[in-house]
Design a protein around this motif. Structure first.
Motif, PDB file in Angstrom:
ATOM      1  N   MET A   1       5.066 -10.579  15.775  1.00 41.76           N
ATOM      2  CA  MET A   1       6.146 -10.165  14.922  1.00 41.76           C
ATOM      3  C   MET A   1       5.859 -10.512  13.460  1.00 41.76           C
ATOM      4  SD  MET A   1      10.254 -11.075  15.007  1.00 41.76           S
ATOM      5  CE  MET A   1      10.402 -10.685  16.720  1.00 41.76           C
ATOM      6  N   LEU A   2       5.329 -11.694  13.213  1.00 47.15           N
ATOM      7  CA  LEU A   2       5.024 -12.070  11.826  1.00 47.15           C
ATOM      8  C   LEU A   2       3.969 -11.165  11.201  1.00 47.15           C
ATOM      9  CD1 LEU A   2       5.141 -15.962  11.686  1.00 47.15           C
ATOM     10  CD2 LEU A   2       6.607 -14.332  10.502  1.00 47.15           C
ATOM     11  N   ARG A   3       3.004 -10.733  11.989  1.00 41.65           N
ATOM     12  CA  ARG A   3       1.990  -9.792  11.465  1.00 41.65           C
ATOM     13  C   ARG A   3       2.663  -8.520  10.971  1.00 41.65           C
ATOM     14  NH1 ARG A   3      -1.639 -11.384  15.658  1.00 41.65           N
ATOM     15  NH2 ARG A   3      -0.735  -9.784  16.959  1.00 41.65           N
ATOM     16  N   LEU A   4       3.614  -8.032  11.746  1.00 43.72           N
ATOM     17  CA  LEU A   4       4.346  -6.823  11.366  1.00 43.72           C
ATOM     18  C   LEU A   4       5.106  -7.061  10.065  1.00 43.72           C
ATOM     19  CD1 LEU A   4       5.640  -3.997  11.929  1.00 43.72           C
ATOM     20  CD2 LEU A   4       7.400  -5.237  13.190  1.00 43.72           C
ATOM     21  N   LEU A   5       5.797  -8.181   9.974  1.00 37.04           N
ATOM     22  CA  LEU A   5       6.617  -8.461   8.795  1.00 37.04           C
ATOM     23  C   LEU A   5       5.760  -8.670   7.551  1.00 37.04           C
ATOM     24  CD1 LEU A   5       9.200 -10.877  10.438  1.00 37.04           C
ATOM     25  CD2 LEU A   5       9.369  -8.406  10.106  1.00 37.04           C
ATOM     26  N   ARG A   6       4.659  -9.376   7.708  1.00 36.36           N
ATOM     27  CA  ARG A   6       3.752  -9.582   6.562  1.00 36.36           C
ATOM     28  C   ARG A   6       3.109  -8.272   6.129  1.00 36.36           C
ATOM     29  NH1 ARG A   6       1.557 -14.978   9.017  1.00 36.36           N
ATOM     30  NH2 ARG A   6       2.910 -16.445   7.960  1.00 36.36           N
ATOM     31  N   GLY A   7       2.745  -7.446   7.096  1.00 40.94           N
ATOM     32  CA  GLY A   7       2.101  -6.169   6.795  1.00 40.94           C
ATOM     33  C   GLY A   7       3.051  -5.160   6.196  1.00 40.94           C
ATOM     34  N   GLY A   8       4.336  -5.236   6.579  1.00 34.99           N
ATOM     35  CA  GLY A   8       5.323  -4.277   6.091  1.00 34.99           C
ATOM     36  C   GLY A   8       5.783  -4.566   4.686  1.00 34.99           C
ATOM     37  N   GLY A   9       5.770  -5.849   4.311  1.00 31.77           N
ATOM     38  CA  GLY A   9       6.235  -6.225   2.975  1.00 31.77           C
ATOM     39  C   GLY A   9       7.676  -5.831   2.766  1.00 31.77           C
ATOM     40  N   GLY A  10       8.190  -6.100   1.616  1.00 33.08           N
ATOM     41  CA  GLY A  10       9.509  -5.634   1.244  1.00 33.08           C
ATOM     42  C   GLY A  10      10.649  -6.220   2.051  1.00 33.08           C
ATOM     43  N   HIS A  11      11.614  -5.380   2.354  1.00 34.43           N
ATOM     44  CA  HIS A  11      12.859  -5.772   2.988  1.00 34.43           C
ATOM     45  C   HIS A  11      13.016  -5.022   4.305  1.00 34.43           C
ATOM     46  CE1 HIS A  11      13.148  -6.044  -1.371  1.00 34.43           C
ATOM     47  NE2 HIS A  11      13.798  -7.166  -1.147  1.00 34.43           N
ATOM     48  N   PHE A  12      13.621  -5.667   5.270  1.00 33.40           N
ATOM     49  CA  PHE A  12      13.789  -5.037   6.575  1.00 33.40           C
ATOM     50  C   PHE A  12      15.014  -5.598   7.261  1.00 33.40           C
ATOM     51  CE2 PHE A  12      10.407  -8.115   6.168  1.00 33.40           C
ATOM     52  CZ  PHE A  12      10.832  -9.152   6.979  1.00 33.40           C
ATOM     53  N   ASN A  13      15.628  -4.780   8.119  1.00 34.65           N
ATOM     54  CA  ASN A  13      16.758  -5.241   8.908  1.00 34.65           C
ATOM     55  C   ASN A  13      16.343  -5.275  10.379  1.00 34.65           C
ATOM     56  OD1 ASN A  13      17.327  -2.640  10.172  1.00 34.65           O
ATOM     57  ND2 ASN A  13      18.167  -2.015   8.198  1.00 34.65           N
ATOM     58  N   ILE A  14      17.204  -5.782  11.227  1.00 36.54           N
ATOM     59  CA  ILE A  14      16.842  -5.977  12.625  1.00 36.54           C
ATOM     60  C   ILE A  14      16.497  -4.664  13.323  1.00 36.54           C
ATOM     61  CG2 ILE A  14      19.208  -5.941  13.497  1.00 36.54           C
ATOM     62  CD1 ILE A  14      18.218  -8.291  15.405  1.00 36.54           C
ATOM     63  N   ASP A  15      17.211  -3.592  12.992  1.00 36.75           N
ATOM     64  CA  ASP A  15      16.921  -2.299  13.639  1.00 36.75           C
ATOM     65  C   ASP A  15      15.517  -1.811  13.299  1.00 36.75           C
ATOM     66  OD1 ASP A  15      19.453  -2.131  14.850  1.00 36.75           O
ATOM     67  OD2 ASP A  15      20.320  -1.286  13.019  1.00 36.75           O
ATOM     68  N   GLN A  16      15.115  -1.980  12.053  1.00 35.51           N
ATOM     69  CA  GLN A  16      13.778  -1.553  11.646  1.00 35.51           C
ATOM     70  C   GLN A  16      12.710  -2.366  12.363  1.00 35.51           C
ATOM     71  OE1 GLN A  16      14.480  -2.272   7.495  1.00 35.51           O
ATOM     72  NE2 GLN A  16      14.589  -0.074   7.034  1.00 35.51           N
ATOM     73  N   VAL A  17      12.903  -3.682  12.438  1.00 30.31           N
ATOM     74  CA  VAL A  17      11.929  -4.539  13.114  1.00 30.31           C
ATOM     75  C   VAL A  17      11.869  -4.192  14.593  1.00 30.31           C
ATOM     76  CG1 VAL A  17      11.343  -6.915  13.721  1.00 30.31           C
ATOM     77  CG2 VAL A  17      12.214  -6.404  11.435  1.00 30.31           C
ATOM     78  N   LEU A  18      13.023  -4.032  15.220  1.00 33.88           N
ATOM     79  CA  LEU A  18      13.074  -3.697  16.644  1.00 33.88           C
ATOM     80  C   LEU A  18      12.361  -2.373  16.923  1.00 33.88           C
ATOM     81  CD1 LEU A  18      14.159  -4.491  19.449  1.00 33.88           C
ATOM     82  CD2 LEU A  18      16.228  -3.178  18.891  1.00 33.88           C
ATOM     83  N   ASN A  19      12.622  -1.355  16.123  1.00 31.91           N
ATOM     84  CA  ASN A  19      11.977  -0.049  16.318  1.00 31.91           C
ATOM     85  C   ASN A  19      10.459  -0.134  16.184  1.00 31.91           C
ATOM     86  OD1 ASN A  19      14.403   1.239  16.814  1.00 31.91           O
ATOM     87  ND2 ASN A  19      14.691   1.834  14.689  1.00 31.91           N
ATOM     88  N   GLU A  20       9.987  -0.893  15.188  1.00 31.36           N
ATOM     89  CA  GLU A  20       8.545  -1.041  15.015  1.00 31.36           C
ATOM     90  C   GLU A  20       7.914  -1.825  16.166  1.00 31.36           C
ATOM     91  OE1 GLU A  20       6.349   0.230  12.610  1.00 31.36           O
ATOM     92  OE2 GLU A  20       8.109   1.475  12.257  1.00 31.36           O
ATOM     93  N   LEU A  21       8.571  -2.895  16.594  1.00 32.82           N
ATOM     94  CA  LEU A  21       8.027  -3.710  17.689  1.00 32.82           C
ATOM     95  C   LEU A  21       7.997  -2.949  19.005  1.00 32.82           C
ATOM     96  CD1 LEU A  21       9.593  -7.200  16.969  1.00 32.82           C
ATOM     97  CD2 LEU A  21       7.188  -6.555  16.773  1.00 32.82           C
ATOM     98  N   ARG A  22       8.977  -2.096  19.227  1.00 28.02           N
ATOM     99  CA  ARG A  22       9.035  -1.338  20.481  1.00 28.02           C
ATOM    100  C   ARG A  22       7.913  -0.310  20.606  1.00 28.02           C
ATOM    101  NH1 ARG A  22      15.501  -0.864  21.725  1.00 28.02           N
ATOM    102  NH2 ARG A  22      15.630  -2.910  22.733  1.00 28.02           N
ATOM    103  N   LYS A  23       7.237  -0.025  19.514  1.00 23.63           N
ATOM    104  CA  LYS A  23       6.081   0.875  19.592  1.00 23.63           C
ATOM    105  C   LYS A  23       4.960   0.236  20.401  1.00 23.63           C
ATOM    106  CE  LYS A  23       7.038   3.244  15.245  1.00 23.63           C
ATOM    107  NZ  LYS A  23       6.599   3.456  13.847  1.00 23.63           N
ATOM    108  N   THR A  24       4.863  -1.094  20.348  1.00 19.02           N
ATOM    109  CA  THR A  24       3.812  -1.793  21.101  1.00 19.02           C
ATOM    110  C   THR A  24       4.375  -2.659  22.225  1.00 19.02           C
ATOM    111  OG1 THR A  24       3.836  -3.600  19.482  1.00 19.02           O
ATOM    112  CG2 THR A  24       2.194  -1.847  19.171  1.00 19.02           C
ATOM    113  N   GLU A  25       5.642  -3.044  22.109  1.00 21.57           N
ATOM    114  CA  GLU A  25       6.321  -3.853  23.131  1.00 21.57           C
ATOM    115  C   GLU A  25       7.633  -3.165  23.499  1.00 21.57           C
ATOM    116  OE1 GLU A  25       5.188  -6.581  24.565  1.00 21.57           O
ATOM    117  OE2 GLU A  25       3.398  -6.702  23.322  1.00 21.57           O
ATOM    118  N   PRO A  26       7.572  -2.105  24.319  1.00 16.03           N
ATOM    119  CA  PRO A  26       8.762  -1.286  24.571  1.00 16.03           C
ATOM    120  C   PRO A  26       9.929  -2.022  25.229  1.00 16.03           C
ATOM    121  CG  PRO A  26       6.894  -0.538  25.898  1.00 16.03           C
ATOM    122  CD  PRO A  26       6.393  -1.612  25.008  1.00 16.03           C
TER     123      PRO A  26
END
Length: 119
Positions: free
Chosen positions: A1-26
């Motif tokens: 999860m931290l790799r995703l957040l560091r790579g995404g930069g900027g600002h994010f909410n829980i829905d955005q993080v969940l959607n991105e994580l579900r691409k690899t961890e459905p």
């Protein structure tokens, strides 16, 4: 999860993080993501702020203004010198533990910038 957040930069909410994580961890649950994000905030890895009925998270820790562009939906960081705020509050006997400033406005003639996780 931290790799995703560091790579995404900027600002994010829980829905955005969940959607991105579900691409690899459905099968990841929203409660797992919520608990992890809140743990990262408590550990000082992330900062969070409320805006537009959502909790937003960011990696950036130094004082700045979060400008929410109403017409584009972007959140833009603006560097600020907080020494005047610190001096004024200190004269009132207040020591700043955390400072989060959120400004809402229209970003005129400002194209949409990338960097944040998808909305």
């Amino acid at each position: 999860m931290l790799r995703l957040l560091r790579g995404g930069g900027g600002h994010f909410n829980i829905d955005q993080v969940l959607n991105e994580l579900r691409k690899t961890e459905p099968n990841i649950s929203i409660s797992t993501v919520y608990n992890a994000l809140n743990t990262f905030v408590k550990l000082g890895i992330l900062r969070s702020f409320e805006a537009d009925g959502k909790t937003w998270y960011e990696m950036r820790k130094e004082p700045h203004i979060n400008v929410i562009c109403e017409n584009t939906g972007q959140i833009i960081d603006v560097n600020v010198d907080i020494s005047t705020i610190e001096k004024r509050l200190s004269s009132m006997g207040i020591i700043i533990e955390d400072l989060i400033i959120v400004v809402h406005g229209n970003c005129v003639n400002r194209p949409s910038l990338g960097g944040d996780l998808p909305k």
